[in-house]
Write a protein that holds these residues in place. Structure first.
Motif, short mmCIF file in Angstrom:
data_model
loop_
_atom_site.label_atom_id
_atom_site.label_comp_id
_atom_site.label_asym_id
_atom_site.label_seq_id
_atom_site.Cartn_x
_atom_site.Cartn_y
_atom_site.Cartn_z
N PRO A 37 22.79 79.01 -5.24
CA PRO A 37 24.01 78.45 -4.63
C PRO A 37 24.50 79.27 -3.45
O PRO A 37 25.05 78.71 -2.50
CB PRO A 37 25.03 78.47 -5.78
CG PRO A 37 24.49 79.42 -6.79
CD PRO A 37 23.02 79.37 -6.67
N VAL A 38 24.30 80.59 -3.47
CA VAL A 38 24.72 81.44 -2.34
C VAL A 38 23.89 81.12 -1.11
O VAL A 38 24.41 80.99 0.01
CB VAL A 38 24.60 82.93 -2.70
CG1 VAL A 38 24.81 83.80 -1.46
CG2 VAL A 38 25.61 83.30 -3.78
N VAL A 39 22.57 80.95 -1.30
CA VAL A 39 21.69 80.61 -0.17
C VAL A 39 22.06 79.24 0.39
O VAL A 39 22.12 79.05 1.63
CB VAL A 39 20.21 80.63 -0.63
CG1 VAL A 39 19.30 80.06 0.46
CG2 VAL A 39 19.78 82.05 -0.98
N ALA A 40 22.32 78.29 -0.49
CA ALA A 40 22.70 76.95 -0.04
C ALA A 40 24.02 77.00 0.72
O ALA A 40 24.18 76.38 1.79
CB ALA A 40 22.81 76.01 -1.24
N LEU A 41 25.00 77.74 0.20
CA LEU A 41 26.31 77.86 0.85
C LEU A 41 26.17 78.52 2.22
O LEU A 41 26.79 78.07 3.21
CB LEU A 41 27.25 78.67 -0.03
CG LEU A 41 28.65 78.93 0.52
CD1 LEU A 41 29.39 77.61 0.73
CD2 LEU A 41 29.43 79.84 -0.41
N PHE A 42 25.37 79.54 2.31
CA PHE A 42 25.14 80.23 3.57
C PHE A 42 24.61 79.27 4.62
O PHE A 42 25.08 79.23 5.78
CB PHE A 42 24.14 81.38 3.35
CG PHE A 42 24.53 82.66 4.02
CD1 PHE A 42 24.85 83.78 3.30
CD2 PHE A 42 24.56 82.75 5.42
CE1 PHE A 42 25.20 84.97 3.93
CE2 PHE A 42 24.91 83.92 6.05
CZ PHE A 42 25.23 85.04 5.30
N ASN A 43 23.62 78.50 4.23
CA ASN A 43 22.99 77.58 5.18
C ASN A 43 23.91 76.41 5.55
O ASN A 43 23.85 75.91 6.68
CB ASN A 43 21.67 77.07 4.61
CG ASN A 43 20.54 78.06 4.80
OD1 ASN A 43 19.97 78.18 5.89
ND2 ASN A 43 20.24 78.79 3.74
N VAL A 44 24.74 76.00 4.62
CA VAL A 44 25.70 74.93 4.94
C VAL A 44 26.70 75.43 5.99
O VAL A 44 27.06 74.70 6.92
CB VAL A 44 26.43 74.47 3.66
CG1 VAL A 44 27.64 73.61 4.02
CG2 VAL A 44 25.48 73.68 2.77
#
Length: 349
Positions: A20-27
């Motif tokens: 979820p952190v990687v996804a949030l970063f990319n969003v």
């Protein structure tokens, strides 16, 4: 080189938090387009994941270092605040590195925007606090579980030592031999018979009373050993020698009851008695506060099967109580045990 580990659940926590952190970063980098662009998902997703995984190792190293400097107890709050502060600083650097690096190299067509950048900094701090709390919770649970297991093991060890103590109290061979020696002395020398009976009484009085105690002063054990040795030397003469060199300050420290007898009996039952080569039992201490017990004997041609249960029981108990290993060496007719003296009486149960 092993990776720094704060708890045994570190990999599970990282595997749960990282996606979820990687996804949030990319969003925050690319907006909703991230999920509809397979190039971004594969390229930027893997790149950010790799950077965050390396950063996670750095966070763990910081947390472990701070914990070692500020162990459990009253320093818990101070440790948590310092850990959050240091990791937040590193986290801000990593976030800046990713945003500015993407902008500088024009990765995946990204251009720097301040708002998502500051949002990521703020979210990173919140996530840092949450993960730190989770780590501390897991660490506290693991410590509690280990303490519970050690307590149960100590109870079993103590119960076993009580059983071994009771076995030594009712040793029929020792009692039978002592009564034979007393019977002979009565007809030969009444004064020696009286002294022998006095020492025999001291030995059995101590054996019958000490099994209720977890620890006794070393001085008490030495007095018991003198009485015990007197009985054996009356029977076997100069085939046995006892050498005790323990300073007064060390005599006030504590040991397990019947410790000296257990080690002495092991050598006595294993070795051969000889006036030319007397069996030597030595008791002394070293400058580091360790008790050194040493037996020297001639090995028997047909050795008696001797149980090491008492020796191992002593080693296990000291390992649990003092968090130190008991050193045991045995070979070529020499048995040596080195174990830490206990400064203060411990209530183990």
């Amino acid at each position: 080189m092993p990776l720094p580990q704060y708890t045994r659940k570190d990999m599970l926590i990282m595997a749960t938090a990282l996606p979820p952190v990687v996804a949030l970063f990319n969003v925050l980098l690319f907006g909703k387009n991230f999920f509809s662009n397979t190039v971004l998902i594969a390229g930027s997703g893997l790149l950010v994941a790799a950077v965050m995984a390396l950063a996670w190792i750095g966070y763990a190293l910081i947390a472990v270092t701070v914990r070692n400097r500020l162990p459990q107890g009253r320093q818990l709050l101070k440790r948590m605040l310092l850990t959050i502060l240091l990791i937040s600083l590193v986290q801000a650097f990593v976030t800046t590195l990713i945003f500015k690096g993407y902008d500088f190299f024009g990765l995946f067509g990204y251009s720097f925007e301040e708002t998502p950048y500051y949002w990521m900094l703020a979210i990173g701090i919140v996530l840092n606090v949450m993960v730190t709390l989770v780590h501390e919770g897991v660490d506290s649970f693991e410590r509690w579980k280990n303490t519970l297991q050690e307590t149960e093991q100590l109870k079993r060890t103590y119960t076993q030592s009580q059983l071994l103590g009771l076995k030594s109290q009712i040793n029929p061979h020792f009692l039978f031999n002592s009564l034979n020696s007393l019977s002979s002395l009565i007809s030969e020398d009444e004064e020696k018979a009286e002294a022998f009976l006095d020492e025999l009484t001291k030995v059995y009085r101590y054996m019958l009373s000490c099994h209720e105690e977890q620890f006794v002063p070393l001085e008490t054990e030495i007095q018991f050993l003198h009485s015990y040795f007197y009985l054996l030397q009356t029977r076997y003469g100069n085939s046995l020698e006892l050498d005790i060199k323990v300073p007064e300050n060390d005599r006030k420290k504590f040991v397990t009851p019947l410790l000296l007898q257990a080690v002495f009996e092991y050598g006595f039952n294993t070795g051969m008695l000889s006036k030319k080569h007397p069996m030597m039992f030595a008791v002394n201490t070293d400058p580091d506060g360790n008790l050194i017990l040493k037996n020297e004997w001639l090995p028997r041609k047909h050795p008696v099967e001797v149980s090491k249960e008492g020796i191992f029981n002593i080693a296990d108990k000291y390992k649990l109580l003092c968090k130190k290993e008991v050193e045991v060496q045995n070979g070529n007719g020499i048995f040596t045990m080195k174990l830490p003296l206990i400064e203060h009486k411990i209530v183990a149960l």
